[in-house]
Design an enzyme around this catalytic site. Structure first.
Site, PDB file in Angstrom:
ATOM      1  N   SER A  67      25.469 -91.740 -14.787  1.00 27.11           N
ATOM      2  CA  SER A  67      25.393 -90.528 -15.603  1.00 27.11           C
ATOM      3  C   SER A  67      24.429 -89.528 -14.992  1.00 27.11           C
ATOM      4  O   SER A  67      23.232 -89.812 -14.856  1.00 27.11           O
ATOM      5  CB  SER A  67      24.930 -90.879 -17.015  1.00 27.11           C
ATOM      6  OG  SER A  67      24.628 -89.701 -17.742  1.00 27.11           O
ATOM      7  N   HIS A  90      29.895 -89.951 -14.528  1.00 28.38           N
ATOM      8  CA  HIS A  90      29.836 -89.688 -15.974  1.00 28.38           C
ATOM      9  C   HIS A  90      29.023 -88.422 -16.219  1.00 28.38           C
ATOM     10  O   HIS A  90      27.892 -88.285 -15.740  1.00 28.38           O
ATOM     11  CB  HIS A  90      29.194 -90.879 -16.687  1.00 28.38           C
ATOM     12  CG  HIS A  90      29.295 -90.803 -18.179  1.00 28.38           C
ATOM     13  ND1 HIS A  90      30.458 -91.102 -18.868  1.00 28.38           N
ATOM     14  CD2 HIS A  90      28.374 -90.463 -19.113  1.00 28.38           C
ATOM     15  CE1 HIS A  90      30.238 -90.960 -20.166  1.00 28.38           C
ATOM     16  NE2 HIS A  90      28.997 -90.568 -20.342  1.00 28.38           N
ATOM     17  N   ASP A 110      27.628 -85.967 -19.140  1.00 26.48           N
ATOM     18  CA  ASP A 110      27.336 -85.784 -20.564  1.00 26.48           C
ATOM     19  C   ASP A 110      27.092 -84.317 -20.883  1.00 26.48           C
ATOM     20  O   ASP A 110      26.149 -83.708 -20.372  1.00 26.48           O
ATOM     21  CB  ASP A 110      26.096 -86.591 -20.956  1.00 26.48           C
ATOM     22  CG  ASP A 110      26.349 -88.080 -20.966  1.00 26.48           C
ATOM     23  OD1 ASP A 110      27.289 -88.508 -21.649  1.00 26.48           O
ATOM     24  OD2 ASP A 110      25.594 -88.823 -20.302  1.00 26.48           O
ATOM     25  N   MET A 138      26.149 -81.779 -23.882  1.00 24.86           N
ATOM     26  CA  MET A 138      25.552 -81.759 -25.221  1.00 24.86           C
ATOM     27  C   MET A 138      25.340 -80.316 -25.677  1.00 24.86           C
ATOM     28  O   MET A 138      24.924 -79.475 -24.894  1.00 24.86           O
ATOM     29  CB  MET A 138      24.200 -82.481 -25.207  1.00 24.86           C
ATOM     30  CG  MET A 138      24.241 -83.893 -24.657  1.00 24.86           C
ATOM     31  SD  MET A 138      22.580 -84.602 -24.654  1.00 24.86           S
ATOM     32  CE  MET A 138      22.905 -86.161 -23.821  1.00 24.86           C
ATOM     33  N   HIS A 162      32.074 -86.416 -20.940  1.00 29.71           N
ATOM     34  CA  HIS A 162      31.807 -86.902 -22.299  1.00 29.71           C
ATOM     35  C   HIS A 162      31.259 -85.746 -23.121  1.00 29.71           C
ATOM     36  O   HIS A 162      30.121 -85.305 -22.909  1.00 29.71           O
ATOM     37  CB  HIS A 162      30.804 -88.067 -22.206  1.00 29.71           C
ATOM     38  CG  HIS A 162      30.340 -88.580 -23.525  1.00 29.71           C
ATOM     39  ND1 HIS A 162      29.184 -89.327 -23.654  1.00 29.71           N
ATOM     40  CD2 HIS A 162      30.863 -88.490 -24.768  1.00 29.71           C
ATOM     41  CE1 HIS A 162      29.014 -89.660 -24.919  1.00 29.71           C
ATOM     42  NE2 HIS A 162      30.019 -89.157 -25.618  1.00 29.71           N
ATOM     43  N   MET A 201      29.686 -84.345 -26.154  1.00 31.80           N
ATOM     44  CA  MET A 201      28.916 -84.568 -27.379  1.00 31.80           C
ATOM     45  C   MET A 201      28.708 -83.206 -28.028  1.00 31.80           C
ATOM     46  O   MET A 201      27.600 -82.674 -28.081  1.00 31.80           O
ATOM     47  CB  MET A 201      27.594 -85.261 -27.044  1.00 31.80           C
ATOM     48  CG  MET A 201      27.780 -86.715 -26.675  1.00 31.80           C
ATOM     49  SD  MET A 201      26.234 -87.552 -26.250  1.00 31.80           S
ATOM     50  CE  MET A 201      26.223 -87.302 -24.468  1.00 31.80           C
ATOM     51  N   MET A 221      29.093 -95.978 -27.971  1.00 29.06           N
ATOM     52  CA  MET A 221      27.703 -95.618 -27.744  1.00 29.06           C
ATOM     53  C   MET A 221      26.825 -96.773 -28.207  1.00 29.06           C
ATOM     54  O   MET A 221      26.927 -97.221 -29.352  1.00 29.06           O
ATOM     55  CB  MET A 221      27.335 -94.343 -28.506  1.00 29.06           C
ATOM     56  CG  MET A 221      28.029 -93.087 -28.009  1.00 29.06           C
ATOM     57  SD  MET A 221      27.618 -92.672 -26.299  1.00 29.06           S
ATOM     58  CE  MET A 221      25.826 -92.480 -26.372  1.00 29.06           C
ATOM     59  N   ASP A 260      27.770 -96.899 -23.180  1.00 29.46           N
ATOM     60  CA  ASP A 260      26.783 -95.926 -22.714  1.00 29.46           C
ATOM     61  C   ASP A 260      25.534 -96.058 -23.575  1.00 29.46           C
ATOM     62  O   ASP A 260      25.590 -95.856 -24.787  1.00 29.46           O
ATOM     63  CB  ASP A 260      27.368 -94.514 -22.832  1.00 29.46           C
ATOM     64  CG  ASP A 260      26.437 -93.439 -22.287  1.00 29.46           C
ATOM     65  OD1 ASP A 260      25.329 -93.772 -21.837  1.00 29.46           O
ATOM     66  OD2 ASP A 260      26.827 -92.257 -22.317  1.00 29.46           O
TER      67      ASP A 260
END
Length: 223
Positions: free
Chosen positions: A7, A32, A34, A36, A65, A67, A136, A174
């Site tokens: 990540s 990966h 992330d 947010m 991913h 979020m 998660m 994760d």
């Protein structure tokens, strides 16, 4: 197939391009990413410009991913900037089935994620519609958290459902992955392992090799 998914949330952004090259040289296939938004989770990370920038320099599979609240608003944007798969949170979507359909129609792989408190049963009816389920194993939004032991049972439950239905749906985990919990999640049934601070240590190449060797050793004992 077991795969390590480093990540970049834990990467050194001053050396991001260099570190991505190291990951590729060490045989990492999945990156990966992330995203947010400061709403669905408290933190804000990065968005389309960063992904578009690193896409020019990397052939790795970009596992994005989201979020973010109402992620369906951004699917087309993330595909255009280079996502190979998009994972959305069940808790963030007003209409999860529609969001899954939109991702599939955009031509990339589909993932759905659940928080530690969300039961597997909430998404079990969608297992044949997604390529991956991300469990998660910490509260989403921050790196460096401790693995939540109660999530092991969720991984086992999900693996059992997938196997019983004869599906190829992959299980990603994760959060809180380290030398001890790596074995825990793999034995429970996860095959895609997201690693942040565990992977991005001072000597990145060495830490990636170490994790990959451990994964190979564990996989032999499972099979």
């Amino acid at each position: 197939m077991y795969q390590l998914c480093p990540s970049i949330l834990s990467a050194d952004f001053n050396r991001l391009g260099e570190q991505i090259k190291i990951l590729e040289q060490e045989g990492v296939k999945i990156l990966h990413i992330d995203v947010m938004d400061g709403d669905f989770v408290p933190s804000i990370s990065f968005g389309m410009p960063v992904i578009k920038s690193i896409r020019k320099e990397s052939n790795m599979f970009f596992d994005v991913h989201l979020m973010v609240t109402e992620p369906e608003r951004y699917i087309r944007d993330f595909v255009e900037c280079g996502a190979d798969s998009i994972t959305v949170h069940a808790e963030a979507c007003e209409d999860l089935e529609r969001t899954i359909s939109l991702i599939r129609a955009a031509g990339v792989k589909v993932g759905v994620s659940i928080k530690p408190a969300t039961p597997v049963n909430d998404i079990s009816h969608l297992l044949d519609e997604v390529d991956m389920v991300l469990i998660m194993t910490v509260q989403p939004g921050f790196g460096g958290q401790k693995y939540l032991e109660e999530c092991t049972e969720k991984i086992q439950e999900l693996r059992k459902l997938i196997d019983e239905e004869g599906l190829d749906t992959e299980i990603q985990v994760d959060g809180g992955i380290n030398g001890e919990t790596l074995r825990t999640v793999m034995e429970a049934g996860a095959n895609l392992i997201v690693a942040g601070s565990y992977a991005f240590q001072e000597n990145l190449a060495e830490s990636i090799r170490d994790i990959q060797n451990k994964m190979e050793e564990i996989s032999r004992t499972i099979s």
